[in-house]
Write an enzyme that holds these catalytic residues in place. Structure first.
Site: not given
Ligand code: FPP
Length: 244
Positions: A14, A31, A125
């Site tokens: 997050d 992201h 893993l």
């Molecule tokens: C939450 O942060 C994050 C997500 C909903 C997406 C997580 C995805 C990635 C880290 C990319 C992963 C890629 C692969 C290929 C698995 P948020 O957007 O809710 O952040 P905020 O709460 O600060 O708005």
């Protein structure tokens, strides 16, 4: 019972959006940075002998985000699956997707299956990426499979218990979940692995996901190593010194 290295870690990654907005960047840039953090954490877990890592990449609730952000996330998944798979092979990592994949466009589904197949023999893993996943969905899909097995006469009602239930969950091939990590200061489970979290240790950190580096992982592992997992028993029972 103390055990220093978790076998299975789950992470709610997050804070990508907040990380980006602090830098005047778009959420998509957040992201992308999140993906870079994930790649480092996967390698670090493999090198430390952790056997499974489950990450929440897209929840059943994330469909509610602006369509442009959903699109950018899917593009990022597809890009990573097309260009970043070499390091899975180099580090002995088996990739699996958990969640209802049928909601995704065929090209993405196909790529997901292709990489799962190409990495299925790796044993260092297992990386389980939860997409269109929800803890409620997982329990419901397991329940439907159980009901179908009972209906078909392949399973008796009396044989349904917590152990048999686990064999129908999407995480059935993974070790029990030892450690749950959530970044960015939020202290919620958010419908992730609800069943599997029953006896997990929980670790919350203020660090935003793109900043979650090796030192942050080490901090979570050090905390975990200090925890005593009692599974409802007393410390004395676990150490063999029963005072009753
Ligand atoms: C939450 O942060 C994050 C997500 C909903 C997406 C997580 C995805 C990635 C880290 C990319 C992963 C890629 C692969 C290929 C698995 P948020 O957007 O809710 O952040 P905020 O709460 O600060 O708005």
């Amino acid at each position: 019972m103390k055990s220093s290295i978790p076998r299975h870690i789950a992470i709610v990654m997050d804070g990508n959006g907040r990380w980006a907005s602090q830098r005047g960047l778009s959420r998509a840039e957040g992201h992308k940075a999140g993906l870079e953090a994930l790649k480092s954490v996967i390698k670090a877990c493999a090198q430390r002998g952790i056997k499974a890592l489950t990450v929440f990449a897209f929840s059943t609730e994330n469909w509610g985000r602006p369509a442009s952000e959903v699109r950018q996330l899917f593009d990022l998944f597809l890009h990573a699956l097309t260009h970043d798979t070499q390091s899975l092979h180099e580090n002995g990592i088996r990739l699996r997707f958990i969640g209802d994949l049928t909601a995704f466009e065929p090209a993405l589904q196909e790529k997901m299956r292709e990489v799962e197949q190409a990495t299925q023999h790796h044993q260092q893993l297992t990386l389980a990426v939860a997409v269109n996943y929800g803890g409620h969905w997982d329990i419901v899909q397991a329940t439907k499979q159980i009901a179908a097995a009972v209906q078909a006469g392949r399973l008796q009602l009396d044989d349904i218990d917590a152990n048999s239930m686990e064999t129908y969950l999407s995480t059935h091939a993974l070790p029990p979940l030892d450690l749950f990590i959530r970044t960015s200061g939020e202290q919620r489970i958010s419908n992730f692995l609800n069943w599997q979290l029953a006896y997990s240790e929980l670790f919350f950190t203020e660090t935003l996901w793109p900043d979650f580096d090796d030192a942050a992982l080490q901090q979570a592992l050090a905390q975990y190593a200090l925890r005593e997992r009692r599974y409802g028993k007393t410390s004395e029972q676990l150490s063999g010194v029963d005072t009753c």
